[in-house]
Scaffold this active site. Structure first.
Site, PDB file in Angstrom:
ATOM      1  CD1 TRP A 258      -2.525   1.785   0.468  1.00 53.82           C
ATOM      2  CD2 TRP A 258      -1.979   1.895   2.644  1.00 53.82           C
ATOM      3  NE1 TRP A 258      -3.204   2.848   1.030  1.00 53.82           N
ATOM      4  CE2 TRP A 258      -2.879   2.934   2.356  1.00 53.82           C
ATOM      5  CE3 TRP A 258      -1.493   1.751   3.945  1.00 53.82           C
ATOM      6  CZ2 TRP A 258      -3.310   3.827   3.317  1.00 53.82           C
ATOM      7  CZ3 TRP A 258      -1.925   2.642   4.903  1.00 53.82           C
ATOM      8  CH2 TRP A 258      -2.828   3.667   4.590  1.00 53.82           C
TER       9      TRP A 258
ATOM     10  CG  ASP B 212      -2.091  -2.624   7.688  1.00 60.48           C
ATOM     11  OD1 ASP B 212      -3.080  -2.402   8.416  1.00 60.48           O
ATOM     12  OD2 ASP B 212      -1.804  -1.914   6.697  1.00 60.48           O
TER      13      ASP B 212
ATOM     14  CE  LYS C   9      -9.982   1.043   3.781  1.00 66.88           C
ATOM     15  NZ  LYS C   9      -9.627   1.960   2.755  1.00 66.88           N
TER      16      LYS C   9
END
Ligand code: LMR
Length: 398
Positions: free
Chosen positions: A130, A211, A246
Site C-alpha cells: 500500500w 496490518d 472499511k
C-alpha cells in the site's frame, strides 16, 4: 524560513478523489480510492452504525477526555473481534491495545514504538505494498526493505522468492504482512503459506507486524484472521494495526487500533507505558466517536448480527462484481484473460495495464484508477461495468 521547503506531489491515491469530483463527464467511474460503494455509487452509512449512533446520541452524557489508550470497552471488543474471545495472549495479559485515529494512526504509532525499541529497526514490506505504508514507516525513520510478493505477469504470489528473501532477514527485523485482502494486489496468502511464514518468523526471531484493514471483506470475519491469529499463537512478540474504516464504513471517523503483543505480562506493562507515552506525544488521545459506535455494535448481540449481515452483503457484492467484470471483459473479445480477478480477494486488483493505458482510460473515458492500474472493485456497479469493460477493451486493442 518556509522558503526552504520544496513543493511535493499530491498523494497518488487521495488526489484521484479530487480529480474525479472535478470531472463533469456523466459516465465517469471512480475505481481509485478504496471505499465501498453501493449500486447507486454511494458510500452509505451502515444501518447498524446508524442505530448505534442514534443510541449514543440519546445516551451519551459527557465529552470529557478519554486518555491515550482510548476506550477500554472498544479495545476489549476489537481485540476479540480480531483474535477471538479466548486467545491465549488476551487471557495471559500479553496484549496491549490502544484505540487509534484509523489504521494510519495505528501504523504510525506502531512505527514509533519500533523506533523506540531500536532506532535501527528494519521493516520488510511486500513488493508491492500500500502506497502509504512507506511514508508512515519512514516518518519514524525506520529502515525499509522489500520482499518479493506479487508477480504481475503470472498474477500470482511469488511465494518462494518471498521466503528466500525473508530467510536473509536478521533476528529482530520486522515483517509487515497484510492480514487479508492484500492492498494493492488482492492476492492473499493461503493457510499453508501462512503456516510456513509463522515457522520462519519464529525460527529466525523476526517480529511479525500484521496490518489488517479489510477484516470481513475477503472470506469472512473469522476466516480473514487466520494469519493474524496463527502468528499471535506462535510468535512471542508481534504488532497488529487494525482499521474500522472499511468494515464498519467509518472512514472519516478515524477508527482503528494498535495492538502490541509482548513475551510476558511484565514486559506487556512496560510496552503499554511506552505505547501510551508515544501516543501522548503525537496526538494525546484518539477521537472518540467512531470507536464508541464500534463498541456499541460489538457490545450488543442484535446490532452485531445486523452489522455482520450488512458486511456479508458488501463482501458478496464485491465478489459478484469481480465475476461480472471478468465476464464482461471476456465478452469484449480481449486477447488477455482477466479470469484472475474473481480469484483475488477484497477491494483491489491490478488490471495489469501500463501507465499510458491508465492515463488513456482517465483522459478519454473518465475512468479513474491508481497509476499502477490498481482498481477498487467496489467502484463498479451494474450501470457502469459494461462501460468499464468496453473502454478497457478499446484501450487494450489500441
Ligand atoms: C486505499 O488504499 O485506497 C485506502 O486504503 C485509502 C487510503 O487511505 O489510501
Amino acid at each position: 524560513m518556509f522558503e526552504h521547503l520544496h513543493g511535493l506531489p499530491a498523494d497518488p491515491i487521495l488526489n484521484l478523489m479530487v480529480q474525479y469530483r472535478q470531472d463533469n463527464n456523466p459516465l465517469k467511474v471512480d475505481l481509485g480510492v478504496g471505499v465501498y460503494k453501493d449500486e447507486q455509487g454511494q458510500t452509505p452509512i451502515m444501518q447498524a452504525v446508524h442505530a448505534a449512533e442514534t443510541h449514543l446520541l440519546a445516551s451519551e452524557t459527557t465529552k470529557t477526555y478519554i486518555g491515550p489508550a482510548g476506550s477500554e470497552g472498544f479495545c476489549f471488543q476489537i481485540s476479540r473481534l480480531l483474535l477471538g474471545n479466548d486467545h491465549a495472549v488476551i487471557k495471559d495479559q500479553r496484549i496491549t491495545v490502544a484505540q487509534t485515529p484509523g489504521g494510519c494512526g495505528a501504523l504510525r504509532v506502531a512505527a514509533e514504538f519500533l523506533a523506540k525499541c531500536d532506532p535501527d529497526t528494519t521493516v520488510w514490506v511486500s513488493d508491492p505494498t500500500w502506497a502509504n505504508h512507506i511514508p508512515l514507516l519512514k516518518g519514524a525513520n525506520l529502515t525499509i526493505t522489500e520482499y518479493p510478493y506479487y508477480d504481475g505477469e503470472n498474477k500470482a504470489i511469488r511465494f518462494d522468492a518471498m521466503m528466500s528473501a525473508l530467510e536473509t532477514a536478521k533476528s529482530g527485523d520486522v515483517v509487515l504482512l497484510h492480514g487479508c485482502c492484500h492492498n494493492p494486489s488482492g492476492a492473499d496468502l493461503n493457510h499453508e503459506q501462512w503456516n510456513s511464514i509463522a515457522e520462519l518468523v519464529v525460527r529466525k526471531g523476526l517480529i511479525p507486524f500484521v496490518d489488517i484493514a479489510y477484516q470481513g471483506l475477503g472470506d469472512g470475519l473469522v476466516e480473514d484472521t487466520y494469519g493474524a491469529r496463527l502468528l499471535a499463537d506462535k510468535a512471542p512478540e508481534m504488532l497488529i494495526a487494525s482499521s474500522c474504516s472499511k468494515n464498519f464504513g467509518l472512514y472519516r471517523d478515524r477508527t482503528g487500533a494498535v495492538m502490541v503483543i509482548s513475551a510476558n505480562q511484565t514486559q506487556a506493562s512496560v510496552s503499554a507505558s511506552n505505547l501510551f507515552s508515544i501516543i501522548r506525544g503525537i496526538y494525546s488521545m484518539p477521537p472518540a466517536h467512531g470507536a464508541a459506535i464500534v463498541e456499541t455494535i460489538l457490545g450488543n448481540e442484535a446490532l452485531t448480527k445486523q452489522w455482520d449481515d450488512e458486511l456479508t452483503m458488501m463482501r458478496e457484492r464485491i465478489l459478484q462484481l469481480r465475476h461480472q467484470l471478468a465476464k464482461e471483459i471476456a465478452a469484449c473479445g480481449t486477447e488477455q484473460s482477466f479470469a484472475f480477478i474473481p480469484e483475488q480477494k477484497g477491494m483491489f486488483s491490478f488490471l495489469g495495464i501500463d501507465k499510458a493505458q491508465v492515463a488513456q482510460l482517465k483522459d478519454e473515458y473518465s475512468i479513474y484508477m491508481v497509476d499502477s492500474s490498481r482498481i477498487s472493485i467496489a467502484g463498479l456497479s451494474s450501470s457502469n461495468i459494461q462501460y468499464v469493460a468496453q473502454s478497457l477493451s478499446a484501450v487494450l486493442k489500441g
